[in-house]
Structure formats: C-alpha cells, structure tokens
Write a protein that holds these residues in place. Sequence first.
Motif, PDB file in Angstrom:
ATOM      1  N   ALA A 120      16.071  20.335  80.443  1.00 59.86           N
ATOM      2  CA  ALA A 120      15.548  19.373  79.463  1.00 59.86           C
ATOM      3  C   ALA A 120      15.354  18.005  80.095  1.00 59.86           C
ATOM      4  N   VAL A 149      13.754  21.851  72.524  1.00 57.81           N
ATOM      5  CA  VAL A 149      14.132  21.371  73.852  1.00 57.81           C
ATOM      6  C   VAL A 149      14.336  22.582  74.767  1.00 57.81           C
ATOM      7  N   ARG A 201      12.840  15.533  78.177  1.00 55.78           N
ATOM      8  CA  ARG A 201      13.154  15.733  76.764  1.00 55.78           C
ATOM      9  C   ARG A 201      14.502  15.146  76.356  1.00 55.78           C
ATOM     10  N   GLU A 227      17.073  17.127  68.608  1.00 51.79           N
ATOM     11  CA  GLU A 227      16.590  17.732  69.847  1.00 51.79           C
ATOM     12  C   GLU A 227      17.201  17.069  71.085  1.00 51.79           C
ATOM     13  N   THR A 235      14.368  13.834  66.128  1.00 51.51           N
ATOM     14  CA  THR A 235      14.489  13.317  67.494  1.00 51.51           C
ATOM     15  C   THR A 235      15.920  13.428  68.015  1.00 51.51           C
ATOM     16  N   ARG A 250       8.120  12.421  72.276  1.00 53.47           N
ATOM     17  CA  ARG A 250       8.445  13.518  73.201  1.00 53.47           C
ATOM     18  C   ARG A 250       8.887  14.781  72.453  1.00 53.47           C
ATOM     19  N   HIS A 251       9.221  14.639  71.185  1.00 56.55           N
ATOM     20  CA  HIS A 251       9.774  15.767  70.435  1.00 56.55           C
ATOM     21  C   HIS A 251       8.885  16.222  69.282  1.00 56.55           C
TER      22      HIS A 251
END
Length: 219
Positions: free
Chosen positions: A38, A84, A43, A23, A20, A50-51
Amino acid sequence: MQELIVTLTIWALPVLFAITLHEAAHGYAARHFGDPTAELAGRISLNPLRHIDPMGTILVPGLIVAVSTLAGGSPMLFGWAKPVPVNFGRLRKPKADMLWVAAAGPFANLVMAFAWAVLFRFALMSPENVYALPMAKMADAGMQINAVLLFLNLFPLPPLDGGRIAVSLLPAGPAYKFAQIEPYGFPILLVLLFTGILGDILGPLVAFFRFALATFIGL
C-alpha cells in the motif's frame, strides 16, 4: 433543490473522512506488519483523492442521499472506496496478521464515530453559535456513516473485513474453503442489500450503536 444541496454538503465531509481514514488504516496496519504494498502504491495517505472510487464514493452515496432527501426520509448510506492493496503473503505472520490488517479499517470507523459524537455534544452546548445547527447535522451524519461502515465491513463475508477476520480465526482447512467465497462476495452482498436482508441485519446493530453513542455523550 436547495435542501438537497445543503444535505449533500453536510454529508460530503463525513463520507470522505470515513472512507479515507478507513482505507488508510488498512495501509498503515499492513506496513506495520511487514507489507509495504500500500505504501509503494501511494495509498497510505489522508488525501481522499487517492481512495475515491467514482461509483462507490460519489455516485452511489450521492444518489442515496438525494433520493432520501427528496422522499423526506433519513438516508441509510452505503458506499465504498478503492480497496487498499495488501499482499497478505508479505505479512510477517500472514494468517495471524491478516486479522489486524482487516480490523484496522473498522476500528478507524469506530474511533471516528466517537469523535463525531463528541463534536455533536459540543454543538448542542453552543446553541447561540450560528454554526451550531450545521455542525450538529454534520456530526450526526458522521456518526451515521461510520456506524454503517463499521458494521457493514465487519459482516463475515469475504472480501469484507469481517470475512478476512473470519479467515484469520478459522483453522487452516475451513479458512481455505471459506476464502473461496471471495469472488462471489460482492454479488452476494448486493443481493442481500436489494432484498432488504442486509438492512434487517445491520439496522438493529446501527441503532444500538447510535444509542451507545448517545449514552456516551450524555444524551
């Protein structure tokens, strides 16, 4: 089975943090240098959901941990998250800024590795604490996964971060030719992984880094 559940529980948080923050760091750096892609995609977030890539973040690392635990060994974890999105053309200085955006992810893993090392030292200093042993095991897992991700992502092969750093540093002509490898980068990486070549390259680097972390915390 109980040992497997305990091992998966210990590794879950370090893996989620490692991926996490790696990214999110790319997203923060891209925004800083002028690309909001992003951010617009949601992101730039510390929310792991989300990742997460179901295959690379959950299935593959989980299988590695499970197989290693059942075999009685220590896992050499491998995994990935959803990349990302970065539009390098929107960076203020695309070729130069690409280096910093690419380096942000491995730098986040470097910082996390040292943070887990400090936690590991704290756990060793609290032997009477009932949480000391689980904390030490989780911290050790955190050092391991961040060390692997640090050197894996610095491997000079597009689309890995190391490949993008190389493209940024190379002169325009060679950089353009080197960047053409990107569509084949992941298959090449898998071949290197399953033939053991990648482990032969990364293993000594990870081991030396773990030694450096141990020295840092006074072990």
